[in-house]
Design a protein around this motif. Structure first.
Motif: not given
Length: 544
Positions: A87-96, A162-169, A448-451, A480-487
């Motif tokens: 839940g901590k590493t996001y990999t993006f494949h970009l357009r060329n 550093k830690e999961p953050f499900p609203p990142l997208m 995202d409601g987290e905001n 609130f802290e539990q929600a960060y672990q739920v994707s």
């Protein structure tokens, strides 16, 4: 003023700076005319903090992802992405096929391809203290430093949290997260604010600050419509800076503007009936869109009893706060003071229009003056007897609304005084926990409601964050802290609803209404966007 490379566009700009309609007719070009009544301080997306900056940045720049009208996350420069199991590493494949606008700083003056290294630079820049971006909060508490942004190769970009953050997208759809070219930014330094180069559907041409700005169609833009036609359809965007909204509205009525946002009190009744429809005077004159806007209008109550101003205030008592919530007829307030451009705040702090909003799952307060009076009795103030006068602070622009609330509270026995404070001063007082009872609003930074719930997290108390009411609830913090672990969104939204219900039960806020945006368009405009963030999207707009 910057040099013009093409005599045809020089003619267009000269005409655009004069009378817009004749300019379009004379050149055969379609020019979309808007007004930015709040001005504009920068075109650098690292400082896109107000609506005008967001609107214009959205025309010039792209990010990894974007939102659709339903606030769903859609590909943009990133065509696909993957989240690791941790839940901590996001990999993006970009357009060329995404290129920066042409600029003399690029080889041969032709815009180069946007790569993963550009995103690593752009995101690192946000957290660079020397840049002092107003968007530093996007990543500052989520990554260890610039090493969190990695270009694995030209088309593969990685973010390590550093830690999961499900609203990142959702967060990555913010205009702060736009991609910019290092060589251009570093060459212009702070002057990049007035020499913006991005990959968006329009490119910057001219800006006379406080008077006019012109953007031109990016003829090399990468996005296409469903039929395979290149976007955008418009040839140019012209923005003026008329600060008086009524004057700007008259320009719209004269058809000198193609778009008008928001209707304020001074002329609301001229345009809208009390039920929120166009008046007979203007029926058929233009198109109107009224839809949910991610903005919760509320009254905040400081409840932190460690503060001297709270220790002896009756607002420290939950039953008094609940009585205030029950005492206000919100439906009547919205109909007569807002011409029905709002939804009564009967649920929680998360507004209508936000993904996961459910008015049946979160129980707020409806108008019940009898219950308000019962709660006052239980609090030891029958009929308001011995209840000290409560001071409610606001700004002049909300005076009618707050005086209405004052009348409602006094009817159930809550003596209230309205204090008018200059906007900047009130914001400073709120940010320092220096005011007991205040009108405020929370407009979504990202969909995202987290905001919204972050406003009540105890670790976000002043001076570390926006917990302006001093709310502190262990059960809330745990959820609130539990929600960060739920994707999974559905499961996370259930946690949000539990948190929102806890806030409503303790009543550190009075939800007045969930705002609605009011956008007006001329009848010859089609293809405009309806999104609850009120983000101006012009790449799909046609002007017939």
């Amino acid at each position: 003023m910057y040099g013009f490379k093409h005599i045809g566009w020089l003619l267009l700009i000269i005409l655009v700076l004069g009378a817009c309609k004749p300019a379009g007719e004379a050149t055969g070009k379609t020019i979309f005319n808007i007004n930015l009544d709040e001005g504009l301080s920068s075109m650098d997306p690292a400082f896109a903090r107000n609506q005008n900056a967001l609107w214009m940045s959205n025309q010039l720049f792209n990010g990894l992802v974007q939102i659709d009208d339903s606030l769903h996350i859609k590909p943009c420069v990133a065509k696909t992405w993957k989240l690791n199991a941790d839940g901590k590493t996001y990999t993006f494949h970009l357009r060329n096929d995404v290129y920066f606008h042409n600029d003399t700083l690029f080889n041969g003056g032709k815009g180069r391809r946007a790569t993963a290294a550009d995103f690593a630079y752009s995101f690192s820049r946000l957290i660079d203290p020397k840049v002092a971006s107003s968007g530093s909060w996007i990543f500052s508490d989520k990554v260890t430093g610039k090493e969190a942004f990695i270009a694995l190769n030209d088309s593969t970009f990685q973010i390590r949290l550093k830690e999961p953050f499900p609203p990142l997208m959702s967060l990555l759809t913010a205009q702060y997260c736009s991609v910019v070219p290092r060589e251009v930014v570093e060459y212009y330094g702070k002057d990049f604010r007035s020499h913006p180069i991005g990959t968006g559907p329009f490119k910057f041409k001219y800006w006379k600050e406080g008077e006019v700005m012109v953007l031109l169609k990016n003829e090399h833009y990468w996005e296409k419509d469903n039929q395979g036609q290149a976007l955008p359809y418009l040839d140019a965007v012209k923005a003026t800076f008329i600060s008086d909204k009524q004057t700007a509205f008259m320009e719209f009525i004269k058809k000198k503007l193609d778009f008008f946002n928001g209707i304020n009190g001074s002329y609301r009744d001229d345009i809208l009936t009390k039920s929120g429809h166009i008046t007979k005077k203007y029926k058929g004159e233009f198109k109107m869109n009224i839809s949910p806007f991610l903005n919760t209008e509320y009254l905040g109550i400081l409840i932190d009893t460690s503060k001297a101003i709270v220790k002896h205030s009756p607002l420290r008592l939950r039953k008094v706060r609940q009585a205030i919530n029950y005492a206000i007829n919100k439906a009547k307030m919205i109909k007569y003071l807002r011409n029905s451009t709002g939804t009564p705040g009967y649920a929680g702090f998360i507004p209508e229009g936000m993904p996961g909003y459910d008015s049946t799952a979160v129980k707020g307060y409806r108008y019940d003056p009898a219950q308000a009076k019962r709660l006052l009795i239980e609090a030891g103030f029958p009929g308001g007897k011995n209840l000290p006068e409560i001071v409610l602070s606001t700004t002049t622009s909300y005076r009618d609304l707050i005086e209405y609330i004052q009348g409602e509270l006094q009817q159930v026995g809550i003596p209230t005084q309205v204090e008018l404070v200059q906007g900047a001063s009130l914001r400073e007082l709120i940010a320092k926990n220096g005011v007991n009872f205040f009108r405020a609003s929370w407009i979504a930074d990202y969909p995202d409601g987290e905001n919204y719930l972050s406003v009540f997290y105890s670790k976000n108390k002043i001076p570390f964050g926006p917990n302006y009411t001093g709310f502190n609830n262990k059960q809330f913090d745990t959820l609130f802290e539990q929600a960060y672990q739920v994707s999974d969104d559905t499961r996370r939204f259930k946690l949000y609803q539990q948190m929102d219900n806890l806030v409503m039960e303790q009543a550190p806020v009075v939800i007045l209404y969930y705002d609605k945006l009011v956008n007006l368009y001329q009848n010859n405009i089609t293809g405009y966007s309806y999104n609850a963030q009120n983000l101006l999207v012009l790449k799909n707009v046609r002007k017939n």
